[in-house]
Design a protein around this motif. Structure first.
Motif, PDB file in Angstrom:
ATOM      1  N   ARG A  10       0.862  -1.167  -0.104  1.00 13.73           N
ATOM      2  CA  ARG A  10       0.035  -0.099  -0.051  1.00 13.73           C
ATOM      3  C   ARG A  10       0.853   1.339  -0.033  1.00 13.73           C
ATOM      4  N   CYS A  11       0.736   2.111  -0.900  1.00 14.25           N
ATOM      5  CA  CYS A  11       1.559   3.357  -1.173  1.00 14.25           C
ATOM      6  C   CYS A  11       1.008   4.430  -0.124  1.00 14.25           C
ATOM      7  N   PRO A  12       1.713   4.975   0.569  1.00 17.91           N
ATOM      8  CA  PRO A  12       1.131   5.982   1.373  1.00 17.91           C
ATOM      9  C   PRO A  12       0.809   7.324   0.815  1.00 17.91           C
ATOM     10  N   ARG A  13       1.454   7.354  -0.399  1.00 19.89           N
ATOM     11  CA  ARG A  13       1.224   8.591  -1.190  1.00 19.89           C
ATOM     12  C   ARG A  13       0.302   8.635  -1.848  1.00 19.89           C
ATOM     13  N   GLY A  15      -2.334   6.007  -1.702  1.00 18.40           N
ATOM     14  CA  GLY A  15      -3.546   5.379  -0.894  1.00 18.40           C
ATOM     15  C   GLY A  15      -3.947   4.140  -1.407  1.00 18.40           C
ATOM     16  N   HIS A  16      -3.271   3.611  -2.190  1.00 20.12           N
ATOM     17  CA  HIS A  16      -3.660   2.230  -2.838  1.00 20.12           C
ATOM     18  C   HIS A  16      -2.391   1.246  -3.448  1.00 20.12           C
ATOM     19  N   CYS A  38       9.534   2.229   2.365  1.00 20.84           N
ATOM     20  CA  CYS A  38       8.324   1.477   2.294  1.00 20.84           C
ATOM     21  C   CYS A  38       8.631   0.133   1.914  1.00 20.84           C
ATOM     22  N   LYS A  69       2.935  18.428  -1.509  1.00 25.05           N
ATOM     23  CA  LYS A  69       1.984  17.676  -1.679  1.00 25.05           C
ATOM     24  C   LYS A  69       1.430  17.776  -3.202  1.00 25.05           C
TER      25      LYS A  69
END
Length: 88
Positions: A10-13, A15-16, A38, A69
């Protein structure tokens, strides 16, 4: 390294879920700035990347500055648009 390319996390940037292959090339010719944090607990990410990259490319990767962001989102959208055009 190709044996790790299909593993997902799951990529924290984003979200999937994304595969390691995406993280290796998220920034064009450089890996995602967060790839080591990660993936290092799951695979030998640093060793894999160092094996794949030249010393100069590794240095460029290590010197990357995190983007704000909004800039990151705009770049991700543009990259997705380009990938979508390549499939057509």
């Amino acid at each position: 390294m190709e044996s790790f390319d299909d593993l997902t996390i799951r990529c924290p940037r984003l979200g999937h879920e994304v595969p390691f292959s995406y993280c290796r090339r998220e920034s064009g010719d450089l890996p995602c700035i967060r790839v080591l944090s990660c993936w290092e607990s799951r695979i030998p990410a640093e060793a894999c990347l160092r094996k794949q990259m030249t010393a100069e490319t590794w240095e460029r990767f290590c010197r990357q500055e995190p983007k704000n962001k909004v800039s990151s989102l705009i770049e991700l959208i543009e990259a997705a648009k380009k990938r979508g055009k390549m499939k057509d």
